[in-house]
Design a protein around this motif. Structure first.
Motif, short mmCIF file in Angstrom:
data_model
loop_
_atom_site.label_atom_id
_atom_site.label_comp_id
_atom_site.label_asym_id
_atom_site.label_seq_id
_atom_site.Cartn_x
_atom_site.Cartn_y
_atom_site.Cartn_z
N TYR A 1 -9.16 23.12 23.51
CA TYR A 1 -10.17 23.93 23.94
C TYR A 1 -11.70 23.21 23.77
CZ TYR A 1 -13.76 27.58 23.25
OH TYR A 1 -14.79 28.45 23.00
N GLN A 2 -11.81 22.83 22.45
CA GLN A 2 -12.93 22.29 22.21
C GLN A 2 -13.44 20.95 22.93
OE1 GLN A 2 -15.07 23.94 20.35
NE2 GLN A 2 -16.78 22.49 19.87
N ASN A 3 -12.42 20.09 22.90
CA ASN A 3 -12.82 18.75 23.34
C ASN A 3 -12.38 18.53 25.13
OD1 ASN A 3 -13.74 17.11 20.85
ND2 ASN A 3 -11.83 18.16 20.35
N ILE A 4 -11.53 19.49 25.53
CA ILE A 4 -11.24 19.29 26.86
C ILE A 4 -11.59 20.36 27.80
CG2 ILE A 4 -9.07 18.95 28.47
CD1 ILE A 4 -7.49 18.01 26.35
N LEU A 5 -11.54 21.49 27.39
CA LEU A 5 -11.86 22.79 28.26
C LEU A 5 -13.34 22.79 28.36
CD1 LEU A 5 -11.30 25.15 30.00
CD2 LEU A 5 -10.94 26.47 27.94
N LEU A 6 -14.02 22.89 27.44
CA LEU A 6 -15.43 22.99 27.01
C LEU A 6 -16.13 22.03 27.75
CD1 LEU A 6 -16.30 24.66 23.87
CD2 LEU A 6 -15.90 25.93 25.89
N PRO A 7 -16.03 20.67 27.60
CA PRO A 7 -16.88 19.75 28.27
C PRO A 7 -16.34 19.77 29.86
CG PRO A 7 -15.51 18.74 26.49
CD PRO A 7 -15.09 20.31 26.71
N LEU B 1 -28.51 33.20 29.60
CA LEU B 1 -29.26 34.36 30.16
C LEU B 1 -30.54 34.07 30.91
CD1 LEU B 1 -28.95 37.44 28.02
CD2 LEU B 1 -27.39 36.96 30.03
N VAL B 2 -30.94 32.63 30.46
CA VAL B 2 -32.16 32.20 30.88
C VAL B 2 -32.26 30.86 31.64
CG1 VAL B 2 -34.69 31.72 30.39
CG2 VAL B 2 -33.54 33.48 29.15
N THR B 3 -31.86 29.81 30.61
CA THR B 3 -31.76 28.47 31.23
C THR B 3 -30.28 27.86 31.86
OG1 THR B 3 -30.92 27.54 28.87
CG2 THR B 3 -33.65 27.79 29.44
N GLY B 4 -29.11 28.58 31.46
CA GLY B 4 -27.96 28.10 31.84
C GLY B 4 -27.40 26.90 31.48
N ASP B 5 -28.17 26.30 30.41
CA ASP B 5 -27.95 24.93 29.68
C ASP B 5 -27.21 25.21 28.62
OD1 ASP B 5 -27.94 22.24 29.22
OD2 ASP B 5 -30.04 22.22 28.46
N VAL B 6 -25.90 25.18 28.38
CA VAL B 6 -24.94 25.66 27.46
C VAL B 6 -24.87 24.30 26.63
CG1 VAL B 6 -23.02 26.64 26.77
CG2 VAL B 6 -24.23 27.49 28.63
N ASN B 7 -24.75 24.39 25.24
CA ASN B 7 -24.56 23.37 24.51
C ASN B 7 -23.36 23.77 23.38
OD1 ASN B 7 -26.14 24.00 21.91
ND2 ASN B 7 -27.55 23.35 23.42
N GLY B 8 -22.74 22.98 22.53
CA GLY B 8 -22.03 23.41 21.43
C GLY B 8 -22.56 23.41 20.14
N HIS B 9 -23.92 23.66 20.16
CA HIS B 9 -24.58 23.71 18.74
C HIS B 9 -23.98 25.12 17.99
CE1 HIS B 9 -27.32 23.35 15.58
NE2 HIS B 9 -27.86 24.90 15.98
N HIS B 10 -23.87 26.24 18.90
CA HIS B 10 -23.55 27.43 18.51
C HIS B 10 -22.04 27.61 19.08
CE1 HIS B 10 -27.28 28.52 16.81
NE2 HIS B 10 -27.93 28.16 17.94
#
Length: 604
Positions: free
Chosen positions: A348-354, A175-184
């Motif tokens: 999903y985790q290693n192809i779609l998300l990246p 909602l703020v930065t748009g910088d999404v990572n997989g930590h969560h």
């Protein structure tokens, strides 16, 4: 053996009870942190413990067999080790590696032995299930409605829910930065942020958006609880059904977890659904394999479960070798189904998300235990490190954060969060050699560091709250973004039932439940670890390997918790919610026995 014991049962029971009472007394001493000089022995209540122990030994002599003795002996010793070592880790911060410690373990084992003999005797001889379902006028809708009403009152009291410290970072990303990572978990962050965005756009309120999200979560978990209760009812576990209803309706931990926006709540729902499917898969009379839709649902539940927590993936990977041991028929199909689920999630985790620009998580999240072990040795026995090893360690973590271990030995954040993962990955052989070298020189410290960090997951008498864990028993109030640096979104509690909110507050903030004997153990994750261990042991005792397959799933998940950063109750909640299912398997001699009993009753 049994006949000789019966003839000398009175003498044996008196002597056995005396040694066992000594074991109980010394355990109580450790578990209260009483000074050695304190007078803890001459307490009149110990005569009642002695009398109860003597009676249990006397009746144990009448029913004991070699098989029961072996089972009770092994499990009593295991449980005594957990209790005594757990108390030392909890109160002394280390294990007393002395012969007196093992004498105390032996005495406590002697105290527990007759109780487990009698317990396994009851499980062998008592019929826990009704041949026919005797509960009338109960439907899925009524069960679901009852749970929703009770949990709904708590939802209104804590509206719009519990917005925790992880959530402020998750919503910041979307909602703020748009910088999404997989930590969560990305799916959870997307859902949480999406509903909050809807609330803001439609109602000009992030709180209402969160309230919609937590309401749907309440309904989902209530549906899962209904599925468990209905499953037990249809299997003929009438008494266990009523226990399950009381457990879901009146155990307040469910209220908190259902309105807490943590990823663990939704993960729990899918974890329980997967558990139900595994039970049906192991029961060849259930018809699970006859319906292809069941297979599709199982894969869907598994993939969604993993999407909300990677622990689900690790548990499934550990479960695959268990299949080779537990299954003869449909082994191949079961393994294929598990592997298919894993492949879909990994894709999903290693192809779609990246491909969508999501950055992967940091390796430091897997380094909790190694960081704690290296820090414990450095803090308590720094002379173990050579100058070269000390230099290598300080390349990985600042000394200030390593020294923080002495204040936070039960949470790895103080060390793990400051691990330089780039330096670590730049020369893995070098730092791997450091870890092994220190471990070989200080194996006891490594063991103690692991047990301290995971203590809350296996010690059934763990005390909460614990400052050494930093975290409270559970979150209750809304997280304050002002405590962190960043443009976080701030939300306020809008309780629609403030009186009830204040009634719930002391249960979770000051943990008043710990003052209530027996009831308090339901709140401690270590209790459920004990039930899980007992279930695994009973499966081996009965040579019921299909039940062991299901317990193996829960055990594999619990293993992933033991190496997690901190022993929080929300991590253990998936297994806690499975308590009725664990009890149903423990009290069931065979996954097929309920149909056999029904058939025998009709024929009779």
């Amino acid at each position: 053996m049994s006949e000789r014991l019966k003839k000398r049962s009175v003498i044996i029971s008196l002597i056995w009870a005396f040694v066992g009472t000594i074991g109980v007394v010394y355990y109580i001493k450790i578990g209260t942190g009483i000074d050695v000089s304190s007078n803890y022995a001459n307490n009149i209540i110990y005569y009642f413990i002695y009398a109860a122990s003597a009676f249990s030994v006397y009746y144990c002599c009448k029913v004991i067999t070699k098989k029961k003795a072996v089972f009770a002996g092994i499990f009593s010793l295991l449980f005594a080790c957990i209790c005594v070592i757990g108390a030392q880790i909890e109160y002394l911060r280390a294990i007393n590696w002395l012969w007196t410690t093992w004498i105390k373990v032996l005495c406590l084992t002697i105290s527990l032995f007759p109780l487990f003999v009698l317990l396994i005797h009851v499980l062998d001889d008592y019929r826990f299930k009704s041949p026919e379902n005797c509960v009338k006028n109960i439907s899925k809708g009524k069960i679901f409605l009852a749970i929703v009403v009770i949990w709904g009152i708590a939802y209104l009291a804590m509206f719009p829910g519990i917005y925790d410290y992880d959530s402020i970072d998750q919503t910041l990303q979307f909602l703020v930065t748009g910088d999404v990572n997989g930590h969560h978990p990305v799916l959870h962050s997307l859902l949480l942020s999406g509903f909050m965005k809807i609330g803001y756009v439609v109602f000009h309120s992030y709180e209402i958006g969160l309230g919609i999200f937590t309401l749907l979560q309440v309904l989902f978990l209530a549906y899962v609880a209904m599925k468990v209760a209905w499953f037990l009812l249809k299997k003929g576990y009438n008494r266990l059904f009523w226990f399950t209803m009381c457990f879901y309706l009146f155990f307040p931990l469910h209220y908190i977890m259902s309105v807490w926006d943590t990823k663990d709540s939704i993960f729990t729902g899918f974890f329980v659904l997967v558990s139900l499917n595994l039970i049906e898969m192991a029961d060849r009379t259930s018809g699970f394999w006859d319906n292809r839709w069941n297979l599709v649902k199982f894969v869907l539940y598994v993939v969604l479960m993993c999407m909300f927590r990677n622990n689900g993936l690790y548990a499934l990977i550990l479960l695959i070798p268990v299949c080779f041991f537990c299954f003869k028929e449909r082994r191949k199909k079961t393994i294929i189904l598990l592997i298919l689920s894993i492949v879909i999630y990994v894709s999903y985790q290693n192809i779609l998300l990246p491909s969508l620009g999501v950055k992967s998580g940091d390796i430091r999240e897997m380094m909790s235990i190694p960081c704690q072990q290296l820090a414990k040795v450095y803090v308590e026995t720094p002379e173990v490190y050579t100058e070269e090893e000390k230099e290598a360690l300080l390349e990985l973590m600042p000394e200030k954060n390593i020294m923080d271990y002495q204040y936070r030995p039960m949470i790895s954040d103080a060390t793990k969060n400051y691990l330089d993962s780039e330096v670590l990955t730049s020369d893995l052989p070098k730092y791997g050699k450091l870890y092994v070298s220190i471990g070989l020189k200080s194996p006891r410290k490594y063991i103690e560091a692991f047990l301290q960090n995971s203590c809350g997951f296996w010690y059934p008498n763990k005390s909460y709250p614990d400052e050494r864990m930093f975290h409270p028993y559970t979150e209750f109030d809304m997280a304050d973004p002002n405590l962190f640096k960043g443009d976080y979104i701030y939300l306020e509690r809008m309780s629609l039932f403030p009186q009830y909110e204040e009634m719930l507050r002391p249960i979770f903030q000051s943990t008043v439940w710990k003052k209530i004997p027996l009831i308090s153990n339901f709140f401690v994750p270590g209790t459920y670890f004990g039930v899980l261990l007992f279930g695994i042991s009973v499966s081996f005792y009965r040579k019921n390997y299909k039940q062991l397959f299901v317990f193996g799933f829960w055990g594999a998940y619990w293993f992933t918790l033991l190496i997690s950063p901190v022993a929080l109750v929300r991590y253990a909640y998936p297994v806690i919610m499975c308590l009725p299912l664990m009890l149903s398997l423990i009290t069931q001699k065979s996954l097929l026995s309920w149909k056999k009993e029904r058939k025998n009753t009709k024929n009779g």
